[in-house]
Design an enzyme around this catalytic site. Structure first.
Site, mmCIF file in Angstrom:
data_model
loop_
_atom_site.group_PDB
_atom_site.id
_atom_site.type_symbol
_atom_site.label_atom_id
_atom_site.label_comp_id
_atom_site.label_asym_id
_atom_site.label_seq_id
_atom_site.Cartn_x
_atom_site.Cartn_y
_atom_site.Cartn_z
ATOM 1 N N LYS A 26 44.115 32.737 68.842
ATOM 2 C CA LYS A 26 45.277 33.381 69.454
ATOM 3 C C LYS A 26 45.683 32.643 70.731
ATOM 4 O O LYS A 26 46.862 32.344 70.940
ATOM 5 C CB LYS A 26 44.953 34.844 69.769
ATOM 6 C CG LYS A 26 46.173 35.647 70.193
ATOM 7 C CD LYS A 26 45.787 37.029 70.661
ATOM 8 C CE LYS A 26 45.332 37.919 69.539
ATOM 9 N NZ LYS A 26 46.389 38.723 68.940
ATOM 10 N N ARG A 98 43.551 41.197 74.779
ATOM 11 C CA ARG A 98 43.208 41.080 73.351
ATOM 12 C C ARG A 98 42.138 40.022 73.129
ATOM 13 O O ARG A 98 42.086 39.029 73.850
ATOM 14 C CB ARG A 98 44.423 40.625 72.539
ATOM 15 C CG ARG A 98 45.588 41.558 72.538
ATOM 16 C CD ARG A 98 46.751 40.811 71.875
ATOM 17 N NE ARG A 98 48.023 41.400 72.207
ATOM 18 C CZ ARG A 98 48.703 42.200 71.391
ATOM 19 N NH1 ARG A 98 48.244 42.485 70.215
ATOM 20 N NH2 ARG A 98 49.860 42.699 71.769
ATOM 21 N N GLY A 107 41.591 42.540 63.106
ATOM 22 C CA GLY A 107 41.218 43.944 63.266
ATOM 23 C C GLY A 107 39.755 44.185 63.595
ATOM 24 O O GLY A 107 39.338 45.322 63.732
ATOM 25 N N MET A 109 37.973 43.087 66.258
ATOM 26 C CA MET A 109 37.606 43.252 67.668
ATOM 27 C C MET A 109 38.673 44.071 68.381
ATOM 28 O O MET A 109 39.648 44.480 67.793
ATOM 29 C CB MET A 109 37.393 41.893 68.296
ATOM 30 C CG MET A 109 36.140 41.230 67.752
ATOM 31 S SD MET A 109 35.838 39.628 68.457
ATOM 32 C CE MET A 109 37.183 38.674 67.808
ATOM 33 N N ARG A 363 49.405 32.048 64.091
ATOM 34 C CA ARG A 363 48.157 31.459 63.604
ATOM 35 C C ARG A 363 48.359 31.086 62.147
ATOM 36 O O ARG A 363 49.302 31.558 61.504
ATOM 37 C CB ARG A 363 47.008 32.457 63.733
ATOM 38 C CG ARG A 363 47.242 33.733 62.944
ATOM 39 C CD ARG A 363 46.113 34.721 63.142
ATOM 40 N NE ARG A 363 46.444 35.981 62.475
ATOM 41 C CZ ARG A 363 45.859 37.138 62.733
ATOM 42 N NH1 ARG A 363 44.932 37.220 63.657
ATOM 43 N NH2 ARG A 363 46.190 38.214 62.084
ATOM 44 N N HIS A 479 45.617 46.937 57.518
ATOM 45 C CA HIS A 479 44.229 46.461 57.490
ATOM 46 C C HIS A 479 43.756 46.233 56.062
ATOM 47 O O HIS A 479 43.230 45.175 55.714
ATOM 48 C CB HIS A 479 43.357 47.502 58.196
ATOM 49 C CG HIS A 479 41.906 47.155 58.199
ATOM 50 N ND1 HIS A 479 41.033 47.636 57.268
ATOM 51 C CD2 HIS A 479 41.201 46.355 59.024
ATOM 52 C CE1 HIS A 479 39.830 47.152 57.522
ATOM 53 N NE2 HIS A 479 39.904 46.373 58.585
ATOM 54 N N GLU A 780 12.039 21.118 39.090
ATOM 55 C CA GLU A 780 12.192 22.476 39.631
ATOM 56 C C GLU A 780 10.914 22.993 40.261
ATOM 57 O O GLU A 780 10.804 24.176 40.568
ATOM 58 C CB GLU A 780 12.715 23.433 38.549
ATOM 59 C CG GLU A 780 11.967 23.389 37.253
ATOM 60 C CD GLU A 780 12.606 24.217 36.143
ATOM 61 O OE1 GLU A 780 13.385 25.137 36.429
ATOM 62 O OE2 GLU A 780 12.300 23.924 34.968
ATOM 63 N N SER A 799 17.357 16.760 36.098
ATOM 64 C CA SER A 799 18.311 17.797 36.484
ATOM 65 C C SER A 799 17.562 18.745 37.410
ATOM 66 O O SER A 799 16.511 19.279 37.038
ATOM 67 C CB SER A 799 18.815 18.535 35.249
ATOM 68 O OG SER A 799 19.719 19.530 35.658
ATOM 69 N N ASN A 803 17.105 26.798 41.298
ATOM 70 C CA ASN A 803 16.690 28.213 41.364
ATOM 71 C C ASN A 803 15.176 28.277 41.488
ATOM 72 O O ASN A 803 14.628 28.897 42.403
ATOM 73 C CB ASN A 803 17.111 28.975 40.106
ATOM 74 C CG ASN A 803 18.603 28.902 39.860
ATOM 75 O OD1 ASN A 803 19.372 28.737 40.791
ATOM 76 N ND2 ASN A 803 19.009 29.012 38.609
ATOM 77 N N CYS A 866 21.485 21.797 38.116
ATOM 78 C CA CYS A 866 21.973 22.854 37.244
ATOM 79 C C CYS A 866 21.576 24.250 37.730
ATOM 80 O O CYS A 866 21.788 25.229 37.033
ATOM 81 C CB CYS A 866 21.526 22.633 35.807
ATOM 82 S SG CYS A 866 19.744 22.705 35.614
ATOM 83 N N TYR A 886 26.173 14.447 39.159
ATOM 84 C CA TYR A 886 27.002 15.590 38.765
ATOM 85 C C TYR A 886 26.397 16.901 39.241
ATOM 86 O O TYR A 886 25.223 16.966 39.585
ATOM 87 C CB TYR A 886 27.186 15.628 37.237
ATOM 88 C CG TYR A 886 25.952 15.973 36.450
ATOM 89 C CD1 TYR A 886 25.594 17.306 36.221
ATOM 90 C CD2 TYR A 886 25.136 14.966 35.931
ATOM 91 C CE1 TYR A 886 24.450 17.624 35.505
ATOM 92 C CE2 TYR A 886 23.990 15.276 35.222
ATOM 93 C CZ TYR A 886 23.649 16.606 35.015
ATOM 94 O OH TYR A 886 22.512 16.934 34.314
HETATM 95 C C1 PEP Z 1 16.621 26.602 37.731
HETATM 96 O O1 PEP Z 1 15.456 26.945 37.837
HETATM 97 O O2 PEP Z 1 17.304 26.225 38.686
HETATM 98 C C2 PEP Z 1 17.290 26.635 36.425
HETATM 99 C C3 PEP Z 1 18.498 26.140 36.275
HETATM 100 O O3 PEP Z 1 16.643 27.244 35.406
HETATM 101 P P1 PEP Z 1 16.543 28.837 35.211
HETATM 102 O O4 PEP Z 1 17.523 29.473 36.112
HETATM 103 O O5 PEP Z 1 16.827 29.056 33.789
HETATM 104 O O6 PEP Z 1 15.124 29.085 35.580
HETATM 105 MG MG MG Z 2 14.171 27.143 36.051
#
Ligand code: PEP
Ligand code: MG
Length: 913
Positions: A26, A98, A107, A109, A363, A479, A780, A799, A803, A866, A886
């Site tokens: 602002k 303000r 909204g 603050m 803004r 809002h 992994e 790959s 997770n 992945c 990728y």
């Molecule tokens: C992972 O572990 O990142 C994965 C892609 O395999 P999953 O989620 O099937 O364990």
């Molecule tokens: Mg996995």
């Protein structure tokens, strides 16, 4: 010492937008507009660093030394510029105070208006303007606002006193108010009907409320008021709602807010005064057309707070264009100037005082993602910005909004009501009437629609939890509308046909027919299902089916520009031909992860799978596997056909076997009949399979070390399917991926299985031509990352399964972390949920190490990711920086990833990691 207080006024400003970090959005906007010579009331901006310093000692927050004097000096300049004096009863200068953070937090603050009034100044203002009603209206508003924000006194007693006055006024005018609620009362007796004498008496009453609540007199010294207001604005940086908002929008706590003190101009000073907000383009659709709302005889906050429903700026009989054509023309000119100057769509606040237009804020305007894409593309075509700037203008994660389904136009619908189309998208859910209830039901997995008369920042957690929002009051800039657009949630605002009763938790809708006659009255109770279409503002009864989003027009153009600059490919995680088709339609360039275990859960397949698992010997296992192979082959044929010409990474069986076991006695009996094995024997076998820690147990390639026939069956299905599809003239590139490897030895063993099956398939009796395929592994587990140089001797690609890598590197269960991780994020122990956004320091370091070691052994190794992080823009930036080939994510997130990796490429080009 850095400058802490910045004056702006009379065409000159001490700050500018380059110092946005210090001035806040602002403050920077006010400084820029002043510098451009636009009509901006003079004022001063106290920097964000003062806010940070204010909190430096959390036990005793306070303004840093010397800043008072700097404020006083700048205030002198404001006095000189306006010709008015702070606290002067003859000619009082009033100011607004303000907040204004670096990133806009609408909204969230606090704001105080009309500051500088006391008894003497109110009297002076009445004389000067010749309008005592106006002066005492401003004074009572100020006391209520200041008491709430700076003195932390509850609003209720003030509202009650005001309502009493309304009742008295209504009765004096002969209205019957015996069975009328507060809302209707407000409509019957608007503020403008309250007399000067009554408002003056109300001021006395308000001051008594302050005294009894705080034990102190309301401060009458304007400088004391100002200090209190500045402290309150800084304090509002740390209110619960502001903190929730910051977490949602990744705004660091350390930024702090600036505080703007600006000479007041009054939109409520008679019939030639007004206030409003405007967007230089439509924030919902992106159309290049001035868009906004205004209210005659009103003060700034009235439009945003939804107390009165404002009128459109143009295109209606009540428009500003028709009612105040001069001010309208001045406004359109300023809009053009500002868009050209900032090269982006602007969100403006203005006030017209006695016919003269003043700008109070500009803004970059918040917009739906649909609008963001259209504006970026059109501004590029208008040569306002470059293609690269256009790519960077759109928040990649917000594309989610565009990728969501809309209502099926052919589906039967029961129309209930129409309100304002405040934020697009379709949503179906159970209606609830409070934010807490919305949060509670959503946490039980129920879709909810939050219904409120109007929303306030206190409702933000419920808005976050809801699929969609309905309000009965407020306009397109209320809002609810602003926040819903920012969150990408469907929202219908100002639906006045709906009467909402919080106490009884019901909504009564007067349904009108096409001729505008009231056809029926429908009452909906808590828990009833409605469907809302935020793009048309319509509410329908029950559940209306939806259809997937179509991506064309400007979206396609922006994506094409993004694809030109990106260096990483984007693949999808897809397990079925349908997923594969969706992924391809969103632009996926291959499949990065096909999880084969999901293919075994169909009714026909699961019993063969169970048979296989519960078999005692290889022969019975192979018999069961033989039943599964036709299904697997057919799945792969479908996927390969959909992904013709593109790579498809197929992961062999990963989860622990017990996940497939029957858990109810009926299923067990049926299985016992099919297998010719007693129920007791099956129960024993099930017990044998029990594991204390299945996630670290007999799963992934560990399964194939003991039961190689399982992977052999899967590889056969993959290669036979590939051969079949290839023989039909379709290009196919399977990539066989081994999960959870920790040693090169495991991969060697898996490779032997694969090669043996390949030799059989391609040299088989039916003489299928060999199809080239590659062999690789998931990375992994931490050990896999550390010995990546060894794994790369066998694996042609890696790959990253981020997770499991996050789970195993951090020792946090991905299935249980929901219970305690929020506390880590809220208290700042972790910057973000590491299962959403990659933990660059820990998990990311393992990825980086594996990339370096893998490439050392095999320079042309193909590297992808992945895990869920593949669809997270911040993580994509990291993957670009470490040089992956990728990212792979769920089909609906493919466009997000395409844009995110393009942005990452551009940002890293400008500023290498
Ligand atoms: C992972 O572990 O990142 C994965 C892609 O395999 P999953 O989620 O099937 O364990
Ligand atoms: Mg996995």
């Amino acid at each position: 010492m850095t400058k802490r207080v910045f004056f702006f006024g009379e065409g000159k400003a001490e700050g500018d937008s380059k110092r946005r970090d210090l001035l806040g959005g602002k403050g920077a906007g006010l400084a820029e507009m002043t510098g451009l010579g636009l009509p901006v009331p003079p004022g001063l901006t106290i920097s964000t660093e003062v806010c940070t310093a204010y909190f430096a000692n959390p036990k005793e927050p306070g303004l840093p030394e010397g800043v008072d004097a700097e404020i006083a000096e700048a205030l002198k300049k404001v006095e000189a510029s306006t010709g008015m004096t702070f606290g002067d009863p003859e000619n009082p200068l009033l100011v607004s105070v303000r907040s204004g953070a670096r990133a806009s937090m609408p909204g969230m603050m606090d704001t105080i208006l009309n500051l500088g009034l006391n008894d003497a100044c109110a009297e002076g203002l009445a004389k000067k303007t010749g309008d005592a009603r106006f002066a005492y209206d401003a004074y009572r508003r100020f006391i209520a606002m200041y008491s709430d924000v700076a003195l932390e006194i509850a609003r209720e007693p003030f509202n009650t006193a005001l309502d009493k006055l309304r009742v008295k006024t209504a009765q004096a005018k002969g209205h019957d108010v015996t069975r009328i609620n507060a809302e209707e009362l407000k409509k019957k007796v608007p503020d403008s009907e309250l007399s000067a004498e009554d408002l003056k008496a109300l001021v006395v009453e308000f001051k008594a409320i302050v005294k009894s609540a705080s034990g102190k007199d309301f401060p009458s010294d304007p400088l004391e008021q100002l200090r209190g207001a500045i402290r309150a604005v800084f304090k509002s940086w740390n209110t619960h709602r502001a903190i929730v908002y910051r977490r949602m929008h990744d705004i660091p706590d350390s930024w702090g807010t600036a505080c703007n003190v600006q000479a007041m101009v009054f939109g409520n000073l008679g019939d030639t005064s007004a206030t409003g907000v405007a967007f230089t383009r439509n924030p919902s659709t992106g159309e290049k057309k001035l868009f906004g709302e205004w209210l005659p005889k009103a003060q700034g906050e009235d439009v945003v707070a939804g107390i009165r429903t404002p009128f459109p700026i143009d295109g209606s009989p009540d428009s500003l264009e028709l009612k105040m054509p001069d001010a309208y023309r001045a406004l359109t000119k300023i809009c053009d100037t500002l868009e050209a100057h900032f090269r982006d769509m602007q969100d403006l606040e203005f006030t017209i005082q006695s016919g003269k237009l003043y700008m109070l804020q500009c803004r970059s305007g918040k917009r739906t993602s649909r609008a963001a894409v259209r504006i970026a593309v059109e501004q590029c075509k208008e040569k306002l910005i470059t293609e690269e700037e256009a790519i960077l203008r759109v928040d990649a994660s917000s594309l989610d909004q565009l990728l969501h389904p809309t209502l099926d136009p052919k589906a039967p619908k029961k129309f209930l009501a129409r309100g304002l189309a405040a934020s697009p998208g379709a949503a179906v859910g159970h209606i609830v009437f409070s934010a807490d209830e919305a949060e509670k039901r959503a946490s039980q997995g129920k879709p909810v629609i939050l219904v409120r008369i109007e929303t306030s920042p206190e409702d933000i957690h419920g808005m976050k939890a809801a699929r969609g929002i309905i309000t009965s009051r407020g306009g397109m800039t209320s809002h609810a509308a602003v926040i819903a657009r920012g969150m990408g949630k469907a929202c219908i605002a100002g639906c006045s046909a709906a009467s909402i009763n919080y106490a009884e938790e019901k909504m009564t809708i007067s349904v009108y027919d096409d001729a505008g006659r009231q056809a029926e009255v429908v009452t909906l109770k808590k828990g009833d299902i409605v469907t809302i279409d935020g793009s048309s503002g319509t509410i329908y009864a029950g559940e209306v089916p939806t259809i997937p989003a179509a991506l064309a027009g400007e979206f396609g153009e922006l994506m094409a520009w993004a694809d030109k600059v990106r260096t990483m490919k984007v693949r999808a995680n897809a397990d079925t031909p349908l997923d594969a088709r969706t992924a391809r339609s969103f632009g996926a360039e291959g499949i990065g992860l096909c999880r084969t275990e999901h293919m075994f859960f169909d009714e026909e397949r699961i019993s063969a799978m169970r048979e296989m698992i519960l078999s005692d010997d290889v022969q019975s296992r192979e018999r069961a596997l033989a039943k599964l192979i036709p299904f697997q082959r057919a799945d792969f044929v479908g996927i390969f056909q959909e992904m013709r010409g593109l790579k498809v990474t197929i992961r062999l069986l990963d989860p622990p076997l017990h996940e497939f076991l029957p858990n109810d006695p009926k299923q067990l009996q049926q299985l016992s009949r099919t297998m010719g094995v007693s129920v007791e024997r099956l129960q024993e076998r099930t017990k044998d399979l029990h594991e204390f820690n299945p996630m670290l147990g007999h799963r992934g390639c560990r399964l194939a070390v003991t039961y190689p026939e399982i992977y052999a069956m899967q590889v056969r299905a993959i290669l036979e399917a590939a051969a079949q599809v290839a023989s039909e003239g379709t290009e196919v590139y399977p990539e066989i991926m081994i999960p959870l490897a920790i040693t090169a030895g495991e991969l060697d063993r898996m490779r032997v299985i694969v090669d043996k099956v390949a030799a059989e398939v391609f040299a088989g009796a039916n003489g299928k031509a060999a199809v080239p395929f590659s062999f690789g592994t998931m990375v992994e587990l931490p050990r896999a990352a550390i010995v990546a140089d060894e794994l790369a001797k066998v694996a042609e690609f890696f790959s990253f399964g981020t997770n499991d890598l996050t789970q195993s590197a951090m020792g946090l269960s991905r299935d249980d972390a929901g219970k305690f991780l929020p506390a880590y994020v809220e208290s700042g122990l972790l910057p973000k949920d590491p299962f959403v956004s990659i933990d660059t320091e820990g998990v990311g370091a393992l990825v980086k190490l594996a990339v370096e070691r893998g490439r050392k052994t095999r320079p042309d190794i193909k590297l992808g990711i992945c895990g869920e992080h593949g669809g997270d823009p911040a993580s994509c930036h990291f993957f670009q920086a470490v040089g992956l080939d990728y990212v792979s994510c769920s089909p609906f997130r493919v466009p997000i990833a395409r844009l995110a990796v393009s942005q990452a490429a551009l940002r890293l080009r400008a500023k290498p990691a």
